[in-house]
Write a protein that holds these residues in place. Structure first.
Motif: not given
Ligand code: ZN
Length: 436
Positions: A108-110, A145-148, A179-182, A203-205
């Motif tokens: 998961g990404h924090i 949701a994204d993604m805690k 850094e999943e988001e960039c 487990p992404e939303p």
């Molecule tokens: Zn995500």
């Protein structure tokens, strides 16, 4: 493999254990959402996760990303913030009993995306807020949701198995990455550190299974115009106006890639798969001067099967043509650069045993068939799938308004996904009875 001995737990056992710890799951989610783990500010949330992994009895390892190790890898994307002091957290379960099943990575990404204009939020984005509803309670907050919620789901899935007196009978690696988001460089760094498994789930939303994802590229255009006094603005070339002209040309490319005949087969029925987003613009000095410089940051989607290099070549050819067609082209400078995502798309083979087992666990816990979804975004699945050759998909708690205002996650979905993941772990890895 004798699944009866590998997994003596029933669906009812697992649902009961997850329900018994529901309040604990929500409390952990609230604590995580309250940590504003924006780009470059992930530390406090990662400290929290390291503590959670340690409390599960996992072997915890934290490591800073060494960009030198990522350079030159086809999955590397140029970073936009220094990696100094920014850590991935990994928790490794090694069975105390015999290893009998297949290994698994839960990733998961924090990091969370910017909150945007805070005045638009009904409640402050990092003050988690629960709304009680007849159709299922919701927890609001940036990253809920994204993604805690997804990170909470895999953490609490392992805890549920422990409470039932069991441990996975194969290695299970929990990863909380940055850094999943960039760029995705957090997940890439884990792969290059040697973490591998027989399957991986993120487990992404979305309580459906990811069947494909687009390629995503960030592009920056720097335009330098012909500045003059605003009184004779018609004799200059505003950098802002010229940048708008280039963006309009890119919009035509976006429309072309969305034409039905040009689509990838996974996206045939989609409303609008390819999206070019003008995410940020910065330019000009003040109202009485024609602008000298304008920078635009865009995000482009593209289909699986195309490489980022091909897309860059096509985009640059278009920019060159648009520039060359301008009557005062010699007076204007355009520079194209790339920072952030250079991510290839992919198609997931949902007939692989791990994918089938995950979908079966969903059906057995929820009583509903598991839907599939070709995503018009990217995820860290690409590192496992394209470069690690590890079967991987996304499946996580349902929520809405991700990357938007008043993001929320469904709490019933969080608990359902926790149970699905626990059942999937029990079946995929098998379980050993833990010593009392
Ligand atoms: Zn995500």
């Amino acid at each position: 493999m004798d699944t009866a001995t590998l997994n003596p737990l029933t669906e009812a056992d697992i649902v009961g254990a997850v329900q018994a710890q529901a309040a604990e799951s929500v409390a952990l989610l609230k604590r995580l959402v309250a940590e504003p783990s924006l780009l470059g500010q992930e530390t406090s949330a990662q400290v929290l996760m390291a503590g959670e992994f340690a409390a599960l009895g996992l072997e915890v390892r934290e490591f800073e990303i060494d960009e030198n190790k990522l350079h030159g890898h086809p999955g590397y994307s140029p970073s936009i913030v220094s990696y100094q002091g920014r850590r991935n957290v990994v928790g490794l379960h090694r069975p105390a009993g015999p290893v009998r099943g297949r290994s698994l990575i839960l990733n998961g990404h924090i990091d969370v995306v910017p909150v945007g204009a805070e005045r638009l939020w009904s409640h402050p984005p990092f003050e988690p807020h629960i709304e009680r509803r007849a159709d299922g309670d919701r927890l609001y907050g940036r990253g809920a949701a994204d993604m805690k919620a997804g990170i909470v789901a895999y953490t609490m899935a392992l805890r549920a198995l422990q409470r039932l007196g069991c441990e996975p009978a194969a290695p299970v690696t929990l990863q909380s990455v940055i850094e999943e988001e960039c760029t995705g460089n957090g997940a890439l760094a884990c792969l290059l550190e040697g973490y591998t498994a027989d399957a991986a789930v993120i487990p992404e939303p979305g309580q459906d299974v990811l069947s494909a994802q687009l390629g995503v590229m960030w592009v920056t255009l720097d335009v330098y115009g012909v500045p003059v006094h605003a009184a004779v603005a018609h004799t200059g070339i505003g950098a802002i106006e010229f940048a708008q002209h280039l963006v309009a040309e890119l919009r035509r490319l976006e429309a072309k890639w969305n034409e039905p005949a040009r689509r990838h087969s996974m996206y045939c029925g989609h409303e609008h798969p390819i999206n070019f987003n003008l995410g940020r613009i910065e330019g000009g000095e003040w109202s009485s001067s024609v602008s000298t410089h304008c920078r635009v940051d865009l995000r482009l989607g593209f289909y699986p099967g195309r490489t980022p290099a091909e897309v860059r070549a096509e985009v640059e050819a278009l920019i060159r043509a648009a520039h060359a067609a301008h009557p005062q082209r010699d007076s204007v400078t355009v520079e194209v650069s790339y920072h952030g995502f250079q991510a290839e798309g992919l198609v997931v083979d949902l007939q692989q045993p791990a994918m089938l087992a995950l979908m079966q666990a969903h059906a057995d816990i929820t009583g509903r068939p598991c839907a599939t979804r070709a995503s018009t975004a990217t995820t860290d699945v690409r590192f496992f799938h394209l470069y690690g050759h590890i079967p991987c998909t996304c499946y996580g708690p349902a929520g809405e308004r991700i990357h938007g205002i008043d993001e929320w996650v469904s709490l019933p979905s969080l608990h359902e996904v926790t149970a699905v993941l626990a059942l999937f772990i029990a079946r995929w890895c098998g379980v050993n009875r833990r010593a009392a």
